[in-house]
Structures are given as structure tokens and as C-alpha cells.
Motif scaffolding. Structure first.
Motif, mmCIF file in Angstrom:
data_model
loop_
_atom_site.group_PDB
_atom_site.id
_atom_site.type_symbol
_atom_site.label_atom_id
_atom_site.label_comp_id
_atom_site.label_asym_id
_atom_site.label_seq_id
_atom_site.Cartn_x
_atom_site.Cartn_y
_atom_site.Cartn_z
ATOM 1 N N THR A 159 74.537 2.093 0.003
ATOM 2 C CA THR A 159 74.853 3.411 0.556
ATOM 3 C C THR A 159 76.226 3.375 1.219
ATOM 4 N N ILE A 160 76.948 4.471 1.027
ATOM 5 C CA ILE A 160 78.212 4.693 1.719
ATOM 6 C C ILE A 160 77.939 5.660 2.868
ATOM 7 N N ASN A 161 78.390 5.259 4.037
ATOM 8 C CA ASN A 161 78.135 5.971 5.285
ATOM 9 C C ASN A 161 79.363 6.810 5.670
ATOM 10 N N PRO A 162 79.219 7.876 6.457
ATOM 11 C CA PRO A 162 80.381 8.634 6.928
ATOM 12 C C PRO A 162 81.428 7.785 7.629
ATOM 13 N N ALA A 163 81.041 6.597 8.097
ATOM 14 C CA ALA A 163 82.012 5.684 8.710
ATOM 15 C C ALA A 163 83.133 5.303 7.742
ATOM 16 N N VAL A 164 82.940 5.564 6.456
ATOM 17 C CA VAL A 164 83.970 5.241 5.465
ATOM 18 C C VAL A 164 85.281 5.970 5.776
ATOM 19 N N ALA A 165 85.211 7.030 6.543
ATOM 20 C CA ALA A 165 86.431 7.768 6.904
ATOM 21 C C ALA A 165 87.383 6.919 7.729
ATOM 22 N N ILE A 166 86.823 5.944 8.500
ATOM 23 C CA ILE A 166 87.673 5.165 9.405
ATOM 24 C C ILE A 166 87.464 3.657 9.309
ATOM 25 N N GLN A 167 86.392 3.225 8.641
ATOM 26 C CA GLN A 167 86.071 1.799 8.577
ATOM 27 C C GLN A 167 86.702 1.198 7.321
ATOM 28 N N ARG A 168 87.726 0.390 7.499
ATOM 29 C CA ARG A 168 88.517 -0.093 6.361
ATOM 30 C C ARG A 168 87.691 -0.924 5.384
ATOM 31 N N LYS A 169 86.841 -1.818 5.889
ATOM 32 C CA LYS A 169 86.037 -2.642 4.982
ATOM 33 C C LYS A 169 85.112 -1.782 4.133
ATOM 34 N N HIS A 170 84.559 -0.749 4.737
ATOM 35 C CA HIS A 170 83.667 0.151 3.999
ATOM 36 C C HIS A 170 84.459 0.905 2.922
ATOM 37 N N GLN A 171 85.702 1.229 3.204
ATOM 38 C CA GLN A 171 86.552 1.856 2.195
ATOM 39 C C GLN A 171 86.771 0.929 1.011
ATOM 40 N N SER A 186 73.519 9.117 5.999
ATOM 41 C CA SER A 186 74.109 9.450 7.298
ATOM 42 C C SER A 186 73.805 8.388 8.348
ATOM 43 N N ASP A 187 72.628 7.743 8.250
ATOM 44 C CA ASP A 187 72.121 6.837 9.275
ATOM 45 C C ASP A 187 71.976 7.566 10.612
ATOM 46 N N GLY A 194 82.572 7.682 18.161
ATOM 47 C CA GLY A 194 82.744 9.081 18.532
ATOM 48 C C GLY A 194 82.160 10.074 17.552
ATOM 49 N N MET A 195 81.674 9.603 16.394
ATOM 50 C CA MET A 195 81.057 10.492 15.418
ATOM 51 C C MET A 195 79.540 10.499 15.611
ATOM 52 N N ARG A 196 78.956 11.677 15.671
ATOM 53 C CA ARG A 196 77.490 11.780 15.641
ATOM 54 C C ARG A 196 77.084 11.910 14.180
ATOM 55 N N LEU A 197 76.502 10.855 13.661
ATOM 56 C CA LEU A 197 76.128 10.840 12.253
ATOM 57 C C LEU A 197 74.859 11.656 12.037
#
Length: 234
Positions: A159-171, A186-187, A194-197
Motif C-alpha cells: 500500500t502507498i500511504n498519503p505520506a508519499v507526498a513528503i516521505q522520500r523513501k516511500h516515493q 490512509s492508515d 502534521g497530516m491527519r490521515l
């Protein structure tokens, strides 16, 4: 659209009802008590289990009771279960014991396993394969990129999480993974930098994947939804 990993029991019930208008929610549990709450939800995909973070707090008998709950309610998914060497390494041996028990039942009942495995990615994959589990989600994968091929070969998904917007490894993971194994999550209601997933934030994930894949958003949605339907046999 599918949110393939969300902690529905932590949201107010009316908020979950609102999300259900636009999302198929795959609701994971953290422990015995949250598993009991999850099975009471209607119109969602239910996952029951004991999270690696909760293993050390589990009471004697919680594991067997949770396993019986899975059988009683005939849920399609075990989760959130797995291993964690990053945040709770001190309970690792007990995590292995619990994970093994959940995998055995998942194999017997042909269930999807919704897996948590920070810094234990390889170990979790080996246990899944040894247990002969056919369907698994490796949630919020940020492990070694070379394991992506192994995950694909085993027929599992990430799964790809919304953290992909800022998490370089996830990108890097999102760009490298075979698109046929990519799902979205979403988790929620997890707080990350600072993001409410929550399920609606997945729309931002689609936009980021569109950028990373250099493809239209409609294409991204088509790919991830086709993958989800294949996994859940819909």
C-alpha cells in the motif's frame, strides 16, 4: 475507491458512515477489544488481529480469543498483524509467536493478511511464504527496494500511504514497484508530520502517483482499483 488499511474503530461512527458513501473501507484492528468493535461495523471489509505494538500488552488468552473471533465472524482478512523491529524490538519473539498463529489460520481459511513490518520486511515475507499464505498486503511499505520483486513474485501487494507526498523513501517505492501490486491506504486516523490521515486524503496520493508515474490521474485510479478488486476477489 478502496482504502485498503484504515483503523475504523478509532473514528466516530458518523464519520465512518460519511466515508462509506465514497469509499470501500478495509478496517483493521489493533487488539482484541478493537477487533470486537470492527466486527460490529456494517458495510466494510473487516480485518481482525493483534498489532505488533499491542502484543506485549495482550492478556493471556487474547490470542486464542481473537483467533476464535476470526472463525466465528467469518471475516475475509487478518490484520493488522506482523512484526516490528523498529519501534518495539524488545517484544520480537512474542510477535513472531502471534504472527505465526495468525498466518496458520489465514492459510487454513484462505484469508487476506494485512501486514505491518517496519525493519522486519524480509522476516515477514519469509514467514508469509513459509505459511503458504496466498494473499497479503504489506502495508505502508518503506523497505528495501529489491524486496519489491519478491513481493510481486509471491503475489502480494503493497500500500502507498498519503505520506508519499513528503516521505522520500516511500516515493522511491511508489516509483519502483510494479504497478500491478500497488494499492492505496490512509492508515487513518494516524497523525503523520502534521497530516491527519483519513480516506479523503487518498485523493492527494492519487495526485502524487500521477506525478511520480507521469500518468493521468484517471489511469492511476484505474490501476489501483483493478488491483484491489483482484485482491478482494470482486
Amino acid at each position: 475507491m478502496f482504502d485498503n488499511h484504515v483503523h475504523c474503530h478509532e473514528f466516530p461512527r458518523d464519520e465512518i458512515t460519511q466515508y462509506q458513501k465514497d469509499w470501500t473501507l478495509v478496517c483493521v484492528s489493533d487488539d482484541l477489544e478493537s477487533s470486537k468493535k470492527t466486527v460490529e461495523l456494517q458495510g466494510v471489509v473487516k480485518c481482525i488481529g493483534i498489532h505488533p505494538w499491542q502484543v506485549e500488552r495482550a492478556e493471556p488468552g487474547d490470542l486464542n480469543t481473537t483467533l476464535r473471533l476470526i472463525e466465528k465472524w467469518e471475516v475475509p482478512c487478518v490484520g493488522e498483524v506482523g512484526l516490528d523491529k523498529k519501534f518495539v524490538p524488545h517484544s520480537y519473539d512474542k510477535q513472531v509467536e502471534y504472527f505465526r498463529a495468525f498466518l496458520k489460520l489465514a492459510r487454513e481459511l484462505d484469508l487476506v493478511v494485512n501486514v505491518h513490518a517496519p525493519d522486519a520486511w524480509q522476516d515477514a515475507l519469509e514467514m508469509l511464504r513459509r505459511a503458504d499464505v496466498d494473499r497479503a498486503i504489506i502495508h505502508w511499505f518503506t523497505g528495501p527496494l529489491q524486496l519489491l520483486e519478491t513481493i510481486k513474485d509471491y503475489g502480494y501487494y503493497i500500500t502507498i500511504n498519503p505520506a508519499v507526498a513528503i516521505q522520500r523513501k516511500h516515493q522511491e517505492v511508489a516509483k519502483t514497484a510494479d504497478r500491478r501490486i500497488v494499492l492505496l491506504e490512509s492508515d487513518g486516523p494516524y497523525e503523520y508530520r502534521g497530516m491527519r490521515l483519513a480516506p479523503p486524503v487518498i485523493k492527494n496520493t492519487v495526485e502524487k502517483l500521477s506525478e511520480l508515474w507521469e500518468a493521468p490521474k484517471d489511469y492511476v485510479v484505474e490501476v489501483v482499483e483493478t488491483n484491489a478488486k483482484r485482491l478482494w476477489r470482486l
